[in-house]
Design a protein around this motif. Sequence first.
Motif, mmCIF file in Angstrom:
data_model
loop_
_atom_site.group_PDB
_atom_site.id
_atom_site.type_symbol
_atom_site.label_atom_id
_atom_site.label_comp_id
_atom_site.label_asym_id
_atom_site.label_seq_id
_atom_site.Cartn_x
_atom_site.Cartn_y
_atom_site.Cartn_z
ATOM 1 N N ASP A 4 -6.412 11.062 -2.138
ATOM 2 C CA ASP A 4 -7.075 9.783 -2.432
ATOM 3 C C ASP A 4 -8.172 10.037 -3.465
ATOM 4 N N ALA A 23 -9.576 7.955 -5.539
ATOM 5 C CA ALA A 23 -10.640 6.942 -5.614
ATOM 6 C C ALA A 23 -11.795 7.282 -4.696
ATOM 7 N N GLY A 78 -13.729 5.621 -7.954
ATOM 8 C CA GLY A 78 -12.994 4.417 -8.344
ATOM 9 C C GLY A 78 -12.996 3.347 -7.277
ATOM 10 N N ILE A 79 -12.536 2.173 -7.665
ATOM 11 C CA ILE A 79 -12.383 1.077 -6.698
ATOM 12 C C ILE A 79 -11.004 1.194 -6.057
ATOM 13 N N HIS A 80 -10.686 0.250 -5.147
ATOM 14 C CA HIS A 80 -9.394 0.276 -4.458
ATOM 15 C C HIS A 80 -8.566 -0.880 -4.994
ATOM 16 N N MET A 81 -7.808 -0.600 -6.028
ATOM 17 C CA MET A 81 -7.110 -1.684 -6.731
ATOM 18 C C MET A 81 -6.119 -2.400 -5.827
ATOM 19 N N SER A 82 -5.485 -1.662 -4.934
ATOM 20 C CA SER A 82 -4.465 -2.297 -4.082
ATOM 21 C C SER A 82 -5.091 -3.383 -3.209
ATOM 22 N N ARG A 83 -6.356 -3.217 -2.859
ATOM 23 C CA ARG A 83 -6.997 -4.206 -1.984
ATOM 24 C C ARG A 83 -7.218 -5.531 -2.736
HETATM 25 N N1 LIG Z 1 -9.332 3.131 -9.051
HETATM 26 C C1 LIG Z 1 -8.245 3.197 -9.851
HETATM 27 N N2 LIG Z 1 -7.002 3.184 -9.285
HETATM 28 C C2 LIG Z 1 -5.922 3.240 -10.115
HETATM 29 C C3 LIG Z 1 -6.071 3.298 -11.525
HETATM 30 N N3 LIG Z 1 -4.841 3.314 -12.079
HETATM 31 C C4 LIG Z 1 -3.962 3.260 -11.072
HETATM 32 N N4 LIG Z 1 -4.589 3.237 -9.878
HETATM 33 C C5 LIG Z 1 -3.881 3.301 -8.585
HETATM 34 O O1 LIG Z 1 -4.068 2.228 -7.693
HETATM 35 C C6 LIG Z 1 -3.491 2.680 -6.479
HETATM 36 C C7 LIG Z 1 -4.096 1.948 -5.314
HETATM 37 O O2 LIG Z 1 -5.397 2.407 -5.075
HETATM 38 P P1 LIG Z 1 -6.093 2.204 -3.667
HETATM 39 O O3 LIG Z 1 -6.327 0.772 -3.437
HETATM 40 O O4 LIG Z 1 -7.315 3.072 -3.621
HETATM 41 O O5 LIG Z 1 -4.929 2.717 -2.692
HETATM 42 P P2 LIG Z 1 -5.008 3.321 -1.271
HETATM 43 O O6 LIG Z 1 -6.011 4.439 -1.273
HETATM 44 O O7 LIG Z 1 -3.612 3.632 -0.856
HETATM 45 O O8 LIG Z 1 -5.546 2.104 -0.440
HETATM 46 P P3 LIG Z 1 -6.771 2.086 0.590
HETATM 47 O O9 LIG Z 1 -6.382 2.993 1.728
HETATM 48 O O10 LIG Z 1 -6.900 0.655 0.961
HETATM 49 O O11 LIG Z 1 -7.962 2.598 -0.159
HETATM 50 C C8 LIG Z 1 -3.716 4.178 -6.423
HETATM 51 O O12 LIG Z 1 -2.481 4.794 -6.258
HETATM 52 C C9 LIG Z 1 -4.335 4.468 -7.781
HETATM 53 O O13 LIG Z 1 -3.859 5.640 -8.386
HETATM 54 C C10 LIG Z 1 -7.378 3.345 -12.081
HETATM 55 O O14 LIG Z 1 -7.597 3.428 -13.307
HETATM 56 N N5 LIG Z 1 -8.426 3.299 -11.218
#
Ligand SMILES: Nc1nc2c(ncn2[C@@H]2O[C@H](COP(=O)(O)OP(=O)(O)OP(=O)(O)O)[C@@H](O)[C@H]2O)c(=O)[nH]1
Length: 299
Positions: free
Chosen positions: A8, A10, A56-61
């Motif tokens: 992870d 981020a 980084g932020i959590h883009m999926s959220r």
């Molecule tokens: N922060 C960030 N994420 C990116 C970027 N480009 C792609 N992503 C992808 O966005 C995807 C989703 O990120 P998260 O929301 O942190 O995913 P996650 O950690 O599975 O979700 P949570 O457990 O909710 O944090 C990751 O696989 C990142 O690699 C970027 O430039 N910045």
Amino acid sequence: MNALTLPDIAAQASRQALPLEWVGMCGIALPVLFDGQRLNAKADAGVSLDDGNARGIHMSRLYLALELLEQESLSPALLRRVLQRFLESHEDLSSSAHLTIHADVLLKRQALISPLAGWKSYPVSIEARLKNTMFHVELKIDVPYSSTCPCSAALSRQLIQQQFVNDFANKSLQHADVLAWLGSTNGIVATPHSQRSSAKLRVRLADFLDNLPLIAIINDAEAALGTAVQTAVKRADEQAFALANGQNLMFCEDAARRLNLALKRSTGINAFHIRVIHAESLHAHDAVAETRFNWGQPQ
Ligand SMILES: Nc1nc2c(ncn2[C@@H]2O[C@H](COP(=O)(O)OP(=O)(O)OP(=O)(O)O)[C@@H](O)[C@H]2O)c(=O)[nH]1
């Protein structure tokens, strides 16, 4: 490391501790509901990254929070709920959230005379921001219209007068001859130029609104401009359009002033910025005018 443990990135610490004003995604495909229509929209979703140490932020959220927009018609309250989700899912990381939706609103428009109608597409952007409890919505709307140059119209009339003098000098005026002359291209020797024009409206909404007044603003703008571009057109409609343009000569300054007065009369608008563009057929460049009301920097 266990094979099921996913890295992870981020969650790591940033190498350079620096907060960022906006981080997110642009151009997310999204079918949104508005006024009974399903719009093919693109969304830009973002938050501030206040914690300069977080990588980084959590883009999926953010992406998942957009699901709310598929089920309910667009309204200020719905936009606010989505933005709240952005912030709740980024506790300790972000204090401001942003969402912009770009789409085309389709409106059915009646012909001027014939019983026909057709669709017109208006590009709009709906921009919502939430910072702590401060919530703002801004609309961007493009309204196309037709404008005929008053200067060109006056110059054309002068040429027609000169032609009349040439053709009827030293002749007794016969009603039938004048009527035939008026209907000939020899009589009406000059026509004014007109152009497809565009009003780019940016409007900041008052906080109390339950609905997004996109359609009301488009209708008010078209009523103020007077010569909206048409959809289905028969000859009778084209003639009515020619008359409407002849009675509605305008420079870009006239259009900007009319829109300013119209938007000031509309309820629920705190501030606006108007830019009108007359894509000249006289020149290869455009005639442009801007006007604004209460238009400082948003908080
Ligand atoms: N922060 C960030 N994420 C990116 C970027 N480009 C792609 N992503 C992808 O966005 C995807 C989703 O990120 P998260 O929301 O942190 O995913 P996650 O950690 O599975 O979700 P949570 O457990 O909710 O944090 C990751 O696989 C990142 O690699 C970027 O430039 N910045």
